[in-house]
Design a protein around this motif. Structure first.
Motif, PDB file in Angstrom:
ATOM      1  N   GLU A  90       0.825  -1.210   0.000  1.00  0.00           N
ATOM      2  CA  GLU A  90       0.000   0.000   0.000  1.00  0.00           C
ATOM      3  C   GLU A  90       0.858   1.259   0.000  1.00  0.00           C
ATOM      4  OE1 GLU A  90      -2.746  -0.229   3.274  1.00  0.00           O
ATOM      5  OE2 GLU A  90      -3.764  -1.979   2.442  1.00  0.00           O
ATOM      6  N   LEU A  91       1.958   1.240   0.748  1.00  0.00           N
ATOM      7  CA  LEU A  91       2.836   2.410   0.805  1.00  0.00           C
ATOM      8  C   LEU A  91       3.501   2.674  -0.545  1.00  0.00           C
ATOM      9  CD1 LEU A  91       4.142   4.674   2.427  1.00  0.00           C
ATOM     10  CD2 LEU A  91       5.910   3.039   3.112  1.00  0.00           C
ATOM     11  N   VAL A  92       4.034   1.642  -1.156  1.00  0.00           N
ATOM     12  CA  VAL A  92       4.687   1.822  -2.459  1.00  0.00           C
ATOM     13  C   VAL A  92       3.678   2.306  -3.499  1.00  0.00           C
ATOM     14  CG1 VAL A  92       5.841   0.611  -4.355  1.00  0.00           C
ATOM     15  CG2 VAL A  92       6.570   0.218  -1.999  1.00  0.00           C
ATOM     16  N   ALA A  93       2.476   1.759  -3.481  1.00  0.00           N
ATOM     17  CA  ALA A  93       1.445   2.208  -4.418  1.00  0.00           C
ATOM     18  C   ALA A  93       1.122   3.685  -4.199  1.00  0.00           C
ATOM     19  CB  ALA A  93       0.179   1.361  -4.257  1.00  0.00           C
ATOM     20  N   VAL A 128       2.594   8.404   6.309  1.00  0.00           N
ATOM     21  CA  VAL A 128       3.972   7.949   6.120  1.00  0.00           C
ATOM     22  C   VAL A 128       4.446   8.295   4.704  1.00  0.00           C
ATOM     23  CG1 VAL A 128       5.494   5.926   6.057  1.00  0.00           C
ATOM     24  CG2 VAL A 128       3.797   6.148   7.879  1.00  0.00           C
ATOM     25  N   ALA A 129       3.603   8.131   3.719  1.00  0.00           N
ATOM     26  CA  ALA A 129       3.965   8.487   2.330  1.00  0.00           C
ATOM     27  C   ALA A 129       4.278   9.974   2.215  1.00  0.00           C
ATOM     28  CB  ALA A 129       2.848   8.095   1.375  1.00  0.00           C
ATOM     29  N   GLU A 130       3.446  10.814   2.804  1.00  0.00           N
ATOM     30  CA  GLU A 130       3.688  12.268   2.762  1.00  0.00           C
ATOM     31  C   GLU A 130       4.997  12.625   3.466  1.00  0.00           C
ATOM     32  OE1 GLU A 130       2.108  14.620   1.143  1.00  0.00           O
ATOM     33  OE2 GLU A 130       0.363  13.480   0.480  1.00  0.00           O
ATOM     34  N   ASP A 131       5.257  11.994   4.613  1.00  0.00           N
ATOM     35  CA  ASP A 131       6.503  12.251   5.339  1.00  0.00           C
ATOM     36  C   ASP A 131       7.722  11.829   4.512  1.00  0.00           C
ATOM     37  OD1 ASP A 131       5.106  13.251   7.526  1.00  0.00           O
ATOM     38  OD2 ASP A 131       5.237  11.390   8.673  1.00  0.00           O
ATOM     39  N   ILE A 132       7.629  10.679   3.874  1.00  0.00           N
ATOM     40  CA  ILE A 132       8.732  10.197   3.050  1.00  0.00           C
ATOM     41  C   ILE A 132       9.001  11.158   1.908  1.00  0.00           C
ATOM     42  CG2 ILE A 132       9.415   8.394   1.407  1.00  0.00           C
ATOM     43  CD1 ILE A 132       8.001   6.379   3.309  1.00  0.00           C
ATOM     44  N   MET A 166      18.073   8.784  10.106  1.00  0.00           N
ATOM     45  CA  MET A 166      16.926   8.234  10.807  1.00  0.00           C
ATOM     46  C   MET A 166      16.015   9.365  11.243  1.00  0.00           C
ATOM     47  SD  MET A 166      16.869   5.753  14.087  1.00  0.00           S
ATOM     48  CE  MET A 166      15.339   5.330  14.872  1.00  0.00           C
ATOM     49  N   GLY A 167      14.720   9.100  11.180  1.00  0.00           N
ATOM     50  CA  GLY A 167      13.735  10.078  11.607  1.00  0.00           C
ATOM     51  C   GLY A 167      12.448   9.379  11.993  1.00  0.00           C
ATOM     52  N   MET A 168      11.470  10.158  12.334  1.00  0.00           N
ATOM     53  CA  MET A 168      10.168   9.634  12.733  1.00  0.00           C
ATOM     54  C   MET A 168       9.103  10.171  11.798  1.00  0.00           C
ATOM     55  SD  MET A 168      10.032   7.879  15.494  1.00  0.00           S
ATOM     56  CE  MET A 168      11.580   7.104  15.805  1.00  0.00           C
ATOM     57  N   SER A 169       8.119   9.343  11.538  1.00  0.00           N
ATOM     58  CA  SER A 169       6.958   9.822  10.787  1.00  0.00           C
ATOM     59  C   SER A 169       6.073  10.606  11.758  1.00  0.00           C
ATOM     60  CB  SER A 169       6.182   8.641  10.202  1.00  0.00           C
ATOM     61  OG  SER A 169       5.634   7.849  11.244  1.00  0.00           O
ATOM     62  N   THR A 170       5.159  11.369  11.215  1.00  0.00           N
ATOM     63  CA  THR A 170       4.244  12.129  12.071  1.00  0.00           C
ATOM     64  C   THR A 170       2.996  11.337  12.414  1.00  0.00           C
ATOM     65  OG1 THR A 170       3.269  13.180  10.119  1.00  0.00           O
ATOM     66  CG2 THR A 170       5.049  14.371  11.236  1.00  0.00           C
ATOM     67  N   GLY A 171       2.841  10.164  11.819  1.00  0.00           N
ATOM     68  CA  GLY A 171       1.701   9.284  12.082  1.00  0.00           C
ATOM     69  C   GLY A 171       2.050   7.890  11.614  1.00  0.00           C
TER      70      GLY A 171
END
Length: 92
Positions: free
Chosen positions: A33-36, A82-86, A71-76
């Protein structure tokens, strides 16, 4: 352009609390789902997303990420967040 991203496998499993699937299926489904979603948002980038062993720092409702060797953290912990953060971190 090619972008490598690593996500903590422990965070992915924790994000699916209450889901009655094997951890293998949880991780597989999340990655698919993330890659899509990443391809949908930025089709011009070749996304290489993989899981890494648990980083032992799994905050509640967030995910540990490694992007551009940092290294970092996502906001959710949802696929969309996670996609938006990446995307925002990989293009900065």
């Amino acid at each position: 352009m090619k972008q490598n991203v690593e996500i903590c496998s422990g965070c992915v499993v924790r994000s699916a609390e209450g889901v009655e699937e094997s951890t293998f299926l949880i991780k597989k489904k999340f990655l698919e789902e993330l890659v899509a979603r990443l391809k949908e948002l930025r089709p011009d980038v070749e996304w290489n997303v993989s899981l890494t062993s648990c980083m032992r720092f799994c905050p509640d409702k967030r995910m540990s990420l490694v992007i551009k060797n940092q290294m970092g953290m996502s906001t959710g912990n949802s696929v969309d967040v996670v996609a938006e953060d990446i995307i925002s971190r990989s293009l900065s």
